[in-house]
Structures are given as C-alpha cells and as structure tokens.
Scaffold this motif. Structure first.
Motif, PDB file in Angstrom:
ATOM      1  N   MET A  23      -6.408  31.833 -13.107  1.00 37.99           N
ATOM      2  CA  MET A  23      -5.451  31.835 -14.294  1.00 37.99           C
ATOM      3  C   MET A  23      -4.620  30.751 -14.200  1.00 37.99           C
ATOM      4  SD  MET A  23      -4.184  35.705 -14.886  1.00 37.99           S
ATOM      5  CE  MET A  23      -5.280  37.001 -15.642  1.00 37.99           C
ATOM      6  N   ASP A  24      -4.670  30.068 -12.956  1.00 37.75           N
ATOM      7  CA  ASP A  24      -3.613  28.841 -12.771  1.00 37.75           C
ATOM      8  C   ASP A  24      -4.406  27.479 -13.494  1.00 37.75           C
ATOM      9  OD1 ASP A  24      -2.255  26.611 -11.823  1.00 37.75           O
ATOM     10  OD2 ASP A  24      -2.094  27.571 -10.053  1.00 37.75           O
ATOM     11  N   TRP A  25      -3.878  27.056 -14.536  1.00 41.71           N
ATOM     12  CA  TRP A  25      -4.363  25.918 -15.261  1.00 41.71           C
ATOM     13  C   TRP A  25      -4.749  24.738 -14.239  1.00 41.71           C
ATOM     14  CZ3 TRP A  25      -1.328  21.646 -15.307  1.00 41.71           C
ATOM     15  CH2 TRP A  25       0.097  21.820 -14.975  1.00 41.71           C
ATOM     16  N   ARG A  26      -3.798  24.488 -13.321  1.00 37.97           N
ATOM     17  CA  ARG A  26      -3.945  23.466 -12.455  1.00 37.97           C
ATOM     18  C   ARG A  26      -5.401  23.230 -11.718  1.00 37.97           C
ATOM     19  NH1 ARG A  26       2.032  24.565 -10.495  1.00 37.97           N
ATOM     20  NH2 ARG A  26       0.910  26.771 -10.232  1.00 37.97           N
ATOM     21  N   HIS A  27      -6.160  24.584 -11.725  1.00 39.65           N
ATOM     22  CA  HIS A  27      -7.302  24.616 -11.239  1.00 39.65           C
ATOM     23  C   HIS A  27      -8.462  24.527 -12.267  1.00 39.65           C
ATOM     24  CE1 HIS A  27      -5.738  25.568  -7.494  1.00 39.65           C
ATOM     25  NE2 HIS A  27      -4.992  26.664  -7.902  1.00 39.65           N
ATOM     26  N   ASP A  28      -8.063  24.291 -13.601  1.00 37.51           N
ATOM     27  CA  ASP A  28      -9.185  24.408 -14.483  1.00 37.51           C
ATOM     28  C   ASP A  28     -10.291  23.392 -14.528  1.00 37.51           C
ATOM     29  OD1 ASP A  28      -7.742  26.237 -15.845  1.00 37.51           O
ATOM     30  OD2 ASP A  28      -7.042  25.084 -17.594  1.00 37.51           O
ATOM     31  N   ALA A  29      -9.987  22.266 -14.055  1.00 35.07           N
ATOM     32  CA  ALA A  29     -11.057  21.111 -13.526  1.00 35.07           C
ATOM     33  C   ALA A  29     -11.773  21.179 -12.559  1.00 35.07           C
ATOM     34  CB  ALA A  29     -10.375  19.776 -13.761  1.00 35.07           C
ATOM     35  N   GLU A  30     -11.346  22.357 -11.581  1.00 32.20           N
ATOM     36  CA  GLU A  30     -12.236  22.378 -10.437  1.00 32.20           C
ATOM     37  C   GLU A  30     -13.288  23.262 -10.502  1.00 32.20           C
ATOM     38  OE1 GLU A  30      -9.064  23.828  -7.595  1.00 32.20           O
ATOM     39  OE2 GLU A  30      -8.111  21.967  -7.689  1.00 32.20           O
ATOM     40  N   TRP A  31     -13.214  24.252 -11.481  1.00 24.81           N
ATOM     41  CA  TRP A  31     -14.160  25.336 -11.627  1.00 24.81           C
ATOM     42  C   TRP A  31     -14.864  25.542 -13.063  1.00 24.81           C
ATOM     43  CZ3 TRP A  31     -13.666  29.860 -14.189  1.00 24.81           C
ATOM     44  CH2 TRP A  31     -12.558  30.419 -14.466  1.00 24.81           C
ATOM     45  N   GLN A  33     -16.634  24.304 -16.342  1.00 28.84           N
ATOM     46  CA  GLN A  33     -17.619  23.238 -16.863  1.00 28.84           C
ATOM     47  C   GLN A  33     -17.055  22.323 -17.881  1.00 28.84           C
ATOM     48  OE1 GLN A  33     -21.042  22.948 -15.494  1.00 28.84           O
ATOM     49  NE2 GLN A  33     -20.026  24.339 -14.063  1.00 28.84           N
ATOM     50  N   GLY A  34     -17.255  21.145 -17.438  1.00 28.40           N
ATOM     51  CA  GLY A  34     -16.891  19.740 -18.481  1.00 28.40           C
ATOM     52  C   GLY A  34     -15.469  19.594 -18.281  1.00 28.40           C
ATOM     53  N   ILE A  35     -14.452  20.296 -18.114  1.00 30.89           N
ATOM     54  CA  ILE A  35     -13.035  20.001 -18.200  1.00 30.89           C
ATOM     55  C   ILE A  35     -12.845  18.856 -16.957  1.00 30.89           C
ATOM     56  CG2 ILE A  35     -10.811  20.770 -17.816  1.00 30.89           C
ATOM     57  CD1 ILE A  35     -11.680  23.344 -19.151  1.00 30.89           C
ATOM     58  N   ARG A  36     -12.237  17.871 -17.389  1.00 29.19           N
ATOM     59  CA  ARG A  36     -11.992  16.577 -16.633  1.00 29.19           C
ATOM     60  C   ARG A  36     -10.429  16.647 -16.108  1.00 29.19           C
ATOM     61  NH1 ARG A  36     -16.619  15.267 -18.051  1.00 29.19           N
ATOM     62  NH2 ARG A  36     -18.111  14.151 -16.709  1.00 29.19           N
ATOM     63  N   GLU A  37      -9.651  17.224 -17.164  1.00 31.07           N
ATOM     64  CA  GLU A  37      -8.149  17.230 -16.962  1.00 31.07           C
ATOM     65  C   GLU A  37      -7.598  18.363 -17.787  1.00 31.07           C
ATOM     66  OE1 GLU A  37      -4.417  14.356 -18.033  1.00 31.07           O
ATOM     67  OE2 GLU A  37      -6.513  13.399 -17.757  1.00 31.07           O
ATOM     68  N   ALA A  38      -6.619  19.138 -17.273  1.00 27.36           N
ATOM     69  CA  ALA A  38      -5.777  20.226 -17.723  1.00 27.36           C
ATOM     70  C   ALA A  38      -4.170  19.645 -17.561  1.00 27.36           C
ATOM     71  CB  ALA A  38      -6.378  21.443 -17.433  1.00 27.36           C
ATOM     72  N   THR A  39      -3.411  19.856 -18.700  1.00 20.55           N
ATOM     73  CA  THR A  39      -1.979  19.584 -18.408  1.00 20.55           C
ATOM     74  C   THR A  39      -1.254  20.646 -19.259  1.00 20.55           C
ATOM     75  OG1 THR A  39      -2.639  17.058 -18.427  1.00 20.55           O
ATOM     76  CG2 THR A  39      -0.226  17.754 -18.702  1.00 20.55           C
ATOM     77  N   LEU A  40      -0.035  21.171 -18.519  1.00 18.73           N
ATOM     78  CA  LEU A  40       0.726  22.021 -19.271  1.00 18.73           C
ATOM     79  C   LEU A  40       1.459  21.147 -20.024  1.00 18.73           C
ATOM     80  CD1 LEU A  40       1.882  25.073 -19.522  1.00 18.73           C
ATOM     81  CD2 LEU A  40       3.223  24.329 -17.600  1.00 18.73           C
ATOM     82  N   THR A  41       1.249  21.250 -21.553  1.00 19.43           N
ATOM     83  CA  THR A  41       2.074  20.560 -22.434  1.00 19.43           C
ATOM     84  C   THR A  41       3.269  21.189 -23.083  1.00 19.43           C
ATOM     85  OG1 THR A  41       0.373  20.886 -23.754  1.00 19.43           O
ATOM     86  CG2 THR A  41       0.217  18.667 -22.783  1.00 19.43           C
ATOM     87  N   ARG A  42       3.372  22.633 -22.826  1.00 19.44           N
ATOM     88  CA  ARG A  42       4.370  23.350 -23.496  1.00 19.44           C
ATOM     89  C   ARG A  42       4.477  24.496 -22.557  1.00 19.44           C
ATOM     90  NH1 ARG A  42       4.420  26.529 -29.164  1.00 19.44           N
ATOM     91  NH2 ARG A  42       6.694  27.521 -29.038  1.00 19.44           N
ATOM     92  N   GLU A  43       5.893  24.625 -21.978  1.00 18.11           N
ATOM     93  CA  GLU A  43       6.036  25.917 -21.166  1.00 18.11           C
ATOM     94  C   GLU A  43       6.110  27.105 -22.096  1.00 18.11           C
ATOM     95  OE1 GLU A  43       9.448  25.129 -18.714  1.00 18.11           O
ATOM     96  OE2 GLU A  43       8.070  24.069 -17.249  1.00 18.11           O
ATOM     97  N   ALA A  44       6.280  28.271 -21.474  1.00 20.79           N
ATOM     98  CA  ALA A  44       6.501  29.523 -22.147  1.00 20.79           C
ATOM     99  C   ALA A  44       7.933  29.602 -22.344  1.00 20.79           C
ATOM    100  CB  ALA A  44       5.956  30.562 -21.294  1.00 20.79           C
ATOM    101  N   GLU A  45       8.386  30.590 -23.161  1.00 25.77           N
ATOM    102  CA  GLU A  45       9.794  30.344 -23.784  1.00 25.77           C
ATOM    103  C   GLU A  45      10.588  30.741 -22.492  1.00 25.77           C
ATOM    104  OE1 GLU A  45      12.485  33.466 -26.478  1.00 25.77           O
ATOM    105  OE2 GLU A  45      10.491  32.799 -27.198  1.00 25.77           O
ATOM    106  N   GLY A  46      10.246  31.499 -21.378  1.00 28.98           N
ATOM    107  CA  GLY A  46      11.141  31.850 -20.200  1.00 28.98           C
ATOM    108  C   GLY A  46      10.753  30.710 -19.090  1.00 28.98           C
TER     109      GLY A  46
END
Length: 149
Positions: A23-31, A33-46
């Motif tokens: 569930m940690d977006w920082r690991h998306d590209a590690e596991w 398929q096809g994802i080369r980069e993931a960036t948190l571009t908007r934080e949750a309200e809190g």
C-alpha cells in the motif's frame, strides 16, 4: 465495454507486513509491472497518504508510455486500498485487498477499466495483458518480501 481482471496469491507473511509494503506508493515501481515512477502529487486532507490523496504513475503498457493519476477512494489498512483514475488515457479502478489466511496473507488485486474509444479494438488483448501483469505483480510482491525463499 471494459476490462475487469483480478488475481490473488497467498503470501506466507502476516497481513500487516504485506499490506504495509504493497500500500506504500513509494514501492510501486519495485513490484508493479510496467510502472517506472510513482509520485505522491496530492496529499490526503489530513496530510500524507490516505483517502483523497493522489499518486501520479508513469508506466509502460504494450510499449507505450502512459501517465495517469490515481485518487485514493478508500484506505483502510491493512485490508483495503481502493483507487480510481482521475487523469490518464482511460478510466480505471484499482482495488488491493489483504486478508489473513492460514498460509499467511491472501493478497488480491482487481483492475477495472473502460476501453471505449481508442482502446476498444484492443480490449481483449488488454484484458489478457492486465491479468498476466496482475499475476506477475503478486509473484513479484512475494519475492520482494521473502527474498530468501
């Protein structure tokens, strides 16, 4: 017309451990398929990651670069992460679920998407490719978390 594909795998680790990594977006590209980069571009309200947060992913699918934004619709760790696309080439809904299982954790990923317009002729191929990718994602997730096995 659309795709609706899913895959599941029992990973021999506690649910909390598997979900925390997946569930940690920082690991998306590690596991994933096809994802080369993931960036948190908007934080949750809190602040941070949670419902309402947005993650921008850069992926390659069928040899083509795709940039898309997923908004977190539901976030209830360690059981559920549900995201919907708010920008990208097609509408998409991605759901990750994690449940305790006698063998560790039952991890599931489901992807639903609209293949109208440009993608309509490729819908059957896309469905097979998405299913194959999901199976590989879960295999890679297990390998990433249990490297000595």
């Amino acid at each position: 017309m659309g795709i609706d594909e899913s895959a599941e795998r029992v990973i021999p680790l506690p649910c909390e451990q598997v979900a925390a990594y997946a569930m940690d977006w920082r690991h998306d590209a590690e596991w994933t398929q096809g994802i080369r980069e993931a960036t948190l571009t908007r934080e949750a309200e809190g602040g941070g990651f949670g419902a309402g947060a947005e993650v921008t992913r850069t992926a390659y699918f069928l040899g083509k670069r795709i940039d898309y934004v997923l908004r977190v619709a539901a976030y209830d760790p360690p059981g559920l992460l549900d995201m919907v696309s708010v920008a990208g080439p097609m509408s998409m809904h991605v759901t990750y679920t994690f449940a305790p299982h006698q063998g560790g954790t039952l991890a599931r990923i489901r992807v639903r998407g609209d293949t109208a317009g440009f993608y309509r002729p490729a819908a059957p191929l896309m469905g097979r490719k998405v299913r194959s990718s999901l199976v590989k994602d879960l295999r890679d997730l297990e390998q990433r978390l249990t490297p000595s096995r």
